[in-house]
Design an enzyme around this catalytic site. Structure first.
Site, short mmCIF file in Angstrom:
data_model
loop_
_atom_site.label_atom_id
_atom_site.label_comp_id
_atom_site.label_asym_id
_atom_site.label_seq_id
_atom_site.Cartn_x
_atom_site.Cartn_y
_atom_site.Cartn_z
CE LYS A 132 -3.94 -2.26 2.29
NZ LYS A 132 -4.92 -2.17 3.40
CE1 TYR A 163 -9.36 -3.01 0.36
CE2 TYR A 163 -8.43 -1.13 -0.79
CZ TYR A 163 -8.27 -2.25 0.01
OH TYR A 163 -7.03 -2.60 0.46
CG PHE A 216 -13.12 1.67 7.15
CD1 PHE A 216 -12.68 1.06 5.99
CD2 PHE A 216 -13.74 0.88 8.12
CE1 PHE A 216 -12.85 -0.30 5.78
CE2 PHE A 216 -13.92 -0.48 7.91
CZ PHE A 216 -13.47 -1.07 6.74
NE ARG A 241 -6.06 -12.15 5.49
CZ ARG A 241 -6.69 -10.96 5.43
NH1 ARG A 241 -6.91 -10.37 4.25
NH2 ARG A 241 -7.10 -10.36 6.50
CB THR A 298 -7.11 -5.75 9.93
OG1 THR A 298 -7.63 -6.92 9.28
CG2 THR A 298 -7.45 -4.52 9.12
NE ARG A 327 -2.36 -5.69 7.12
CZ ARG A 327 -3.53 -6.20 6.76
NH1 ARG A 327 -4.08 -7.18 7.47
NH2 ARG A 327 -4.17 -5.73 5.70
CG ASN A 330 -3.66 -2.29 6.88
OD1 ASN A 330 -3.53 -1.93 5.72
ND2 ASN A 330 -4.71 -2.96 7.31
CG HIS A 382 -5.36 -6.31 -0.39
ND1 HIS A 382 -6.59 -6.27 0.22
CD2 HIS A 382 -5.44 -7.30 -1.34
CE1 HIS A 382 -7.39 -7.18 -0.35
NE2 HIS A 382 -6.70 -7.82 -1.29
CD GLU A 398 -8.80 -9.42 -3.53
OE1 GLU A 398 -9.66 -9.15 -2.67
OE2 GLU A 398 -7.62 -9.68 -3.25
P1 ADP Z 1 -7.81 -6.86 5.71
O1 ADP Z 1 -7.02 -5.89 4.85
O2 ADP Z 1 -7.01 -7.37 6.87
O3 ADP Z 1 -8.44 -7.97 4.90
P2 ADP Z 1 -10.47 -5.64 5.84
O4 ADP Z 1 -10.78 -6.39 4.56
O5 ADP Z 1 -11.40 -5.81 6.98
O6 ADP Z 1 -9.00 -6.02 6.38
O7 ADP Z 1 -10.37 -4.09 5.55
C1 ADP Z 1 -9.80 -3.61 4.34
C2 ADP Z 1 -8.90 -2.44 4.65
O8 ADP Z 1 -9.71 -1.36 5.13
C3 ADP Z 1 -7.89 -2.68 5.79
O9 ADP Z 1 -6.73 -3.36 5.35
C4 ADP Z 1 -7.60 -1.24 6.21
O10 ADP Z 1 -6.70 -0.58 5.30
C5 ADP Z 1 -8.98 -0.60 6.10
N1 ADP Z 1 -9.69 -0.66 7.39
C6 ADP Z 1 -10.25 -1.74 7.95
N2 ADP Z 1 -10.82 -1.44 9.13
C7 ADP Z 1 -10.62 -0.11 9.32
C8 ADP Z 1 -10.95 0.82 10.34
N3 ADP Z 1 -11.64 0.44 11.44
N4 ADP Z 1 -10.56 2.11 10.19
C9 ADP Z 1 -9.88 2.52 9.09
N5 ADP Z 1 -9.53 1.69 8.08
C10 ADP Z 1 -9.88 0.39 8.18
MG MG Z 2 -9.89 -7.87 3.42
#
Ligand code: ADP
Ligand code: MG
Length: 142
Positions: free
Chosen positions: A11, A51, A59, A87, A93, A104, A114, A117, A128
Site C-alpha cells: 500500500k 474495495y 472508513f 494472511r 488488520t 503489519r 497497514n 493487502h 482480485e
Molecule cells: P484486511 O485488509 O485485513 O483484509 P479488511 O478487509 O477488513 O481487512 O479491511 C480492508 C482495509 O480497510 C484494511 O486493510 C484497512 O486498510 C482498512 N480498514 C479496515 N478497518 C478499518 C478501520 N476500522 N478504520 C480505518 N480503516 C480500516
Molecule cells: Mg480484506
C-alpha cells in the site's frame, strides 16, 4: 496441499517508506514466488471498485483516499496454501494486534495504513488477480 495464487498490494504507506523491497524479500524468504508484479498509482475509480465490498463501511472514503495518495506495488504470489499462508505472514488488520514478525507488525502504522493487502479466500484471490492482471502479465500456471 495445493499450489495457489493470491493477490498482494503493497500500500502507499509502505511504498512511501521505501519498504516495498523489504516486504517482497520477506515474502520470498517465506517461500512465495512472485509470478506477477507491477507498480501503479491507482485511479480513484479503480480503488473504489477493488474495495466495493466495503462501500457501506464508515472508513470507505478514508480507505480510497489512502489507497490513491501514492503509488502501490501489486503482486501475484504463488506457493502451496498461498492464500492462508500470506494472511498469516501479513498479520492482523490492526498492527497493534498483529503477531511479532508479521509484515503489519514490522511495517504498519495503524489499522487504516497497514502496509499490505491480501486476498481473504481462494475465490476472491482469483477475482482480485484478474482485476489487476491480464493473463499475459502473469506466469502461466505450471
Ligand atoms: P484486511 O485488509 O485485513 O483484509 P479488511 O478487509 O477488513 O481487512 O479491511 C480492508 C482495509 O480497510 C484494511 O486493510 C484497512 O486498510 C482498512 N480498514 C479496515 N478497518 C478499518 C478501520 N476500522 N478504520 C480505518 N480503516 C480500516
Ligand atoms: Mg480484506
Amino acid at each position: 496441499m495445493a499450489v495457489e495464487r493470491t493477490l498482494c498490494i503493497i500500500k502507499p504507506d509502505a511504498v512511501e517508506k521505501k519498504k516495498a523491497g523489504a516486504i517482497l524479500a520477506h515474502l520470498e524468504e517465506k517461500g512465495f514466488n512472485l509470478v506477477g508484479i507491477k507498480r501503479t498509482h491507482l485511479p480513484r475509480t479503480v480503488a473504489e471498485g477493488f474495495y466495493a465490498v466495503h462501500k457501506a463501511r464508515p472508513f470507505f472514503g478514508e480507505l480510497c483516499e489512502f489507497m490513491t495518495r501514492g503509488p502501490v506495488v501489486v503482486a501475484v504470489l504463488e506457493k502451496d496454501n498461498a492464500v492462508a499462508d500470506y494472511r498469516t505472514a501479513m498479520g492482523a488488520t490492526d498492527p497493534a494486534k498483529a503477531e511479532a514478525g508479521t509484515i503489519r507488525k514490522l511495517y504498519a502504522a495503524s489499522i487504516g495504513e497497514n502496509a499490505v493487502h491480501g486476498s481473504d479466500s481462494l475465490d476472491n484471490a482469483k477475482i482480485e488477480i484478474a482485476y489487476f492482471f491480464p493473463a499475459s502479465e502473469v506466469a502461466p500456471v505450471a
